[in-house]
Design a protein around this motif. Sequence first.
Motif, short mmCIF file in Angstrom:
data_model
loop_
_atom_site.label_atom_id
_atom_site.label_comp_id
_atom_site.label_asym_id
_atom_site.label_seq_id
_atom_site.Cartn_x
_atom_site.Cartn_y
_atom_site.Cartn_z
N UNK A 166 0.85 -1.20 0.00
CA UNK A 166 0.00 0.00 0.00
C UNK A 166 0.88 1.25 0.00
N UNK A 167 1.98 1.20 0.75
CA UNK A 167 2.90 2.34 0.77
C UNK A 167 3.67 2.45 -0.54
N UNK A 168 3.93 1.33 -1.17
CA UNK A 168 4.61 1.36 -2.47
C UNK A 168 3.72 2.09 -3.49
N UNK A 169 2.42 1.84 -3.38
CA UNK A 169 1.48 2.43 -4.34
C UNK A 169 1.13 3.88 -4.00
N UNK A 170 1.34 4.26 -2.76
CA UNK A 170 0.89 5.58 -2.28
C UNK A 170 1.63 6.73 -2.98
N UNK A 171 0.90 7.79 -3.31
CA UNK A 171 1.53 9.00 -3.85
C UNK A 171 0.93 10.21 -3.15
N UNK A 172 1.74 11.25 -2.94
CA UNK A 172 1.18 12.47 -2.34
C UNK A 172 0.61 13.36 -3.45
N UNK A 173 0.00 14.49 -3.09
CA UNK A 173 -0.62 15.33 -4.13
C UNK A 173 0.35 15.75 -5.22
N UNK A 174 1.65 15.84 -4.88
CA UNK A 174 2.64 16.19 -5.92
C UNK A 174 3.09 14.97 -6.72
N UNK A 175 2.52 13.83 -6.41
CA UNK A 175 2.88 12.62 -7.15
C UNK A 175 4.13 11.93 -6.63
N UNK A 176 4.59 12.32 -5.44
CA UNK A 176 5.81 11.71 -4.90
C UNK A 176 5.47 10.45 -4.12
N UNK A 177 6.38 9.48 -4.20
CA UNK A 177 6.23 8.28 -3.37
C UNK A 177 6.54 8.63 -1.93
N UNK A 195 10.85 -1.76 -3.46
CA UNK A 195 9.86 -2.40 -4.33
C UNK A 195 9.32 -1.35 -5.29
N UNK A 196 9.37 -1.67 -6.56
CA UNK A 196 9.02 -0.67 -7.56
C UNK A 196 7.51 -0.51 -7.67
N UNK A 197 6.83 -1.61 -7.87
CA UNK A 197 5.37 -1.57 -8.00
C UNK A 197 4.76 -2.57 -7.03
N UNK A 198 3.55 -2.29 -6.56
CA UNK A 198 2.93 -3.23 -5.61
C UNK A 198 2.91 -4.64 -6.18
N UNK A 199 3.16 -5.59 -5.32
CA UNK A 199 3.12 -7.00 -5.74
C UNK A 199 4.44 -7.50 -6.30
N UNK A 200 5.35 -6.59 -6.63
CA UNK A 200 6.62 -7.03 -7.19
C UNK A 200 7.59 -7.44 -6.09
N UNK A 201 8.62 -8.19 -6.51
CA UNK A 201 9.69 -8.54 -5.57
C UNK A 201 10.57 -7.32 -5.37
N UNK A 202 11.33 -7.31 -4.28
CA UNK A 202 12.29 -6.22 -4.10
C UNK A 202 13.28 -6.20 -5.26
N UNK A 203 13.88 -5.04 -5.51
CA UNK A 203 14.87 -4.89 -6.58
C UNK A 203 16.01 -5.89 -6.37
N UNK A 204 16.52 -6.49 -7.46
CA UNK A 204 17.67 -7.40 -7.30
C UNK A 204 18.88 -6.64 -6.74
N UNK A 205 19.78 -7.38 -6.14
CA UNK A 205 20.94 -6.75 -5.50
C UNK A 205 22.18 -6.87 -6.37
N UNK A 206 22.97 -5.79 -6.34
CA UNK A 206 24.32 -5.86 -6.90
C UNK A 206 25.27 -6.14 -5.75
N UNK A 207 26.25 -6.99 -5.98
CA UNK A 207 27.25 -7.17 -4.93
C UNK A 207 28.57 -7.60 -5.56
#
Lengths: 531, 559
Positions: free
Chosen positions: B188-199, B268-280
């Motif tokens: 829900x927080x991943x999907x949330x945007x404020x009035x300026x469109x910011x995450x 997490x980029x979009x709701x329901x997606x896995x976390x971003x892959x890691x570089x190491x």
Amino acid sequence: MAIVQPVQPALEQAGWGKGEPLRLDRAPLFLLYINVLIIASCGLVYELLAGTLASYVLGDSVTQFSLVIGFYLFALGIGAWLSGFIVGSPARVFVEVELAVALVGGCSAPVLFLAFGYLRGFHFALFSVVTLIGTLVGLELPLLMRILKEHLDFRDLVSRVLAFDYIGALAASLLFPLFLVPQLGLVRTSFVVGLLNALVALWGTHLLRPLLPRRVGGLQGRAFLVIGLLVAGIIKADLFTDLAEEQQFGNPVVFARTSQYQRIVVTRSESDFHLFLNGNLQFHSADEYRYHEALVHPAFSAAIDRRHVLVLGGGDGLALREIFRYPDVESATLVDIDPAMTELGSGLPLLRTLNADAFGDRRLRVIHEDALIWLEQVDRKYDLVIIDFPDPSSFAVGKLYTTTFYRRLLRCLAPDGVVAVQCTSPLSAPRSFWCVVKTLENAGLHTWPYRASVPSFGEWGFVLAARRDLGTVSNWRLDERVASQLKFLDNSGLQGLFELPLDMRRLEVEPNRWNNQILVRYYESEWARWK
Amino acid sequence: MLKASAIAGTAACSGCGSRVGPFSFPGAIIGAARDRGHELRGDRRLDEPVAEWHTVDVVIVGGGVAGLASAWTLDKLGLRDFVLLELEEALGGTSRGGRSDVSAYPWGAHYLPTPMPENIELLRLLHEAGAIEQFDADGSAVYAEEQLCRDPEERLFYDGQWHEDLLPSDVSDRERGEWDRFRIEVDAWVAWRDPQGRRAFVLPSDRGSDDPKVAALDAISMTEWMEQRRFHSPFVRWEIEYACRDDYGTTLDQTSAWAGLFYFASRIRNPGESPQPLLTWPEGNGRLVRFFADQLGNRARTGMLVTAMRPAKSATSGGNGGGVDEAASLKPGSMPEGPFDGVEVVARSAADGILRGWRARHAIFAGPQFIARRIIENYDRERGDAVRQFTYAPWLVANLHLRDRPVEHSFPVAWDNVIRDGQGLGYVVATHQSGRDHGPTVLTYYRPLCEFTPSEGREWLESCDWNACVDVVLRDLEIAHSDLRPLIVRLDVMHWGHAMIRPVPGFRFGTARARCQERFGNIQFAHTDLSGIALFEEAFAHGCRAAREIADQQRERVP
């Protein structure tokens, strides 16, 4: 049963005071006959062990048994003859001989296994051990008869001792195939039987006490030492062969070694032998030619240039055998992580015969390194790459099937180079098979998947890969100089490999990536169905 | 708490000289520069005359990721006349790595989630550093596969066995249901945007929303948030606390709900997606440090203890310019002739002991605020109250050099290996990413000292000799690897007294943090503590921002 009168010289020799009667009455005399029975059983078991082991590892059981029995009986004769030279206390010598039999006989099977694995002169080791055991066992009965002769008249002595001797032989010949080998395996049987001999020796120090020097502590000490060694052997027998493994493989294990990287086991049946890595069959000597011809010759038929060949995996040398059939091969580089594997391929006589002594070829260079790491630093190009890794059953092997791996491989592949990859069964594990194909394509290669029927494996899958389109399969021809040597492939057979039946048709799968080794998961789930 | 009493027991023992060890392998406590850093505590910054003066456009103080990113950005902007001064002998700060014959290995930060497409500057860095091979037609990055964390990424030890992933399978359906509910909250927080469109949660964090709804999360601890949302499962608690300890070195009580949710939602980029892959990389983020360092050449000076920074009067200074009027405190003779508009920086070289000075138009202070207070003139007086609200988590990190691998019986070794009943975070395997699966390796063990208050934690670290540290490390790791000890050929320990800024409740949206971000005369600030979360992306963003602001000032200067 009459208890026999004491014998004065023996009494004095044993250090007993004059006038005190010496009697072998510390136990009933029939216990001595039990001794005879045990000794006879043990002696025969050693003979059977040597014969069985020789036919396991060398095959041709008629010859092996015949030779072992002959040498053994002859050595018994030597022992009997040598007993005539023994002066002094026969009882002491008897205990000493028992201990020697216990040690040599008890360790005979593990020693022969080791000799087979590590030495070229297995025959020499075999007949040395057989002769030594035979000689020692040959000493036993004459000595025992000399001990008993003071207590029995000759007629009774001969009839009873020989009767128990033959009963022991019967017992051994029944126990050996029905109980010992199936329940204990060869190595444990050897240790257990040796332990029986050692217990007889220890018991002898008690039973024959009146006939022994006063101080038997030393003898008993040695007896305990030998018993300890053999018990340790029984506990540690899995180092040589694992009984569970024999049951798993269904055939006797003739070579087993746990290297830093894997468990290597060679088993032997009547006429064939088989190599297992971590319990997975790598080849069956009866049909491996189908697998290795299919692995090597399609790539050689499709390649323009085939002077420089790289083999990844394949430490058994069987792919090398096929490669060295081509006179135009100028160099072959074999990269196998495990030195134990190439030692086996170059040292085990069975395997050297099968791989036509490929490791002796001057064109060969062997490198022991993880192929993925080695590829990082390689600075030359290869015309042909033959990849014969084990199946991707773990992440450590699965990484050798990733896009990362194939991209590294591309850096050392000549522009017209051809790669052949073994890639598990397209019938039993179709998603795994197509995953390898997809991964190669993802790494930027053209692919030509194919399969061959290898009865011991089932339907087996391979894939050719190259940077450029190699054209149609029908244009590929076996080299005439080589075709005449092959047992499986001819030109029409070669075309046929690339015709996949309906039940092996392509499936949509994910490529196997460094950061998502889907292949290991496909493989695990697909083969779980068949195990 | 049990944990706290256990470690306190250890501390007490090591303090009273109880016997642990001796161990059969050598090793040392690394962090000698700590003592040099402590020189700053004595008020002797201006006792000696400066031996030589240099003039440059910009001086960067601090060679951690923020300082290095500043330098990289200054280069990009054409401002190539700068010098970077670093206290330690190695660049990188908590991102630095080490190297042995066997492998490179990290000493601190060791991974980077692949950035979202909006984080253009970071994508550019990764492209230059070779982690991104190309950008597809749709603009999406194609990563060099072997720099993405090799599978298997994580495993968890419990019930005497290793298990795949960090989510154990031995939890009840009710608890698993609770975890799913937490994931829904995060989505829900991943999907949330404020009035300026910011995450709400995005990297770098300054691009996230300051909406009251988001700010409200910073007012409470993660524990309180979980109470309010009825998350009671010990398993869910363990998972979330593990994340907080891992990224912030704090417990659930010590972490604001904003930071707790940030960990999950920012990856997490979009709701329901896995976390971003890691570089190491084998050396952890030390790989990116090396990339930065290669660009710098001799403009980076290590072993430089900066003893003083003095902002001077600046005609164009638009900042609050605190301390501008008290500028005349340098010793006589060290003052430059004529009017000077910029910053003076004085540093002592560890190599020759000589005190050198740099006169620059601008400076970037790329160190933590508690150091700023000690070396920037009048800074303590102007902003001391604010700076004292910055608190830093102490960590213990150990590198175990092994002759061979421990025997594995269950799920095979992963990159990150977590022991559920351990007090640390487990270990990462340096050779995992390079694909070396046999023979010698290096394990890096991480232990945030969040059971203590930060100052108690630092006292504990100081009271720990090498033997006591080794005992702490082994006690944890031997839960999972009883055969570890004979395999160790060397064990080095790093004491990070101030490893990470702590995102305690109220810090992120408080006034102190905002105040300390403002420039001070011609000194810009760049450090993760200005974000309240110690992440590479934050350090990098602050470094880039500071450099850009200097470039803007320069442009204003030119008519």
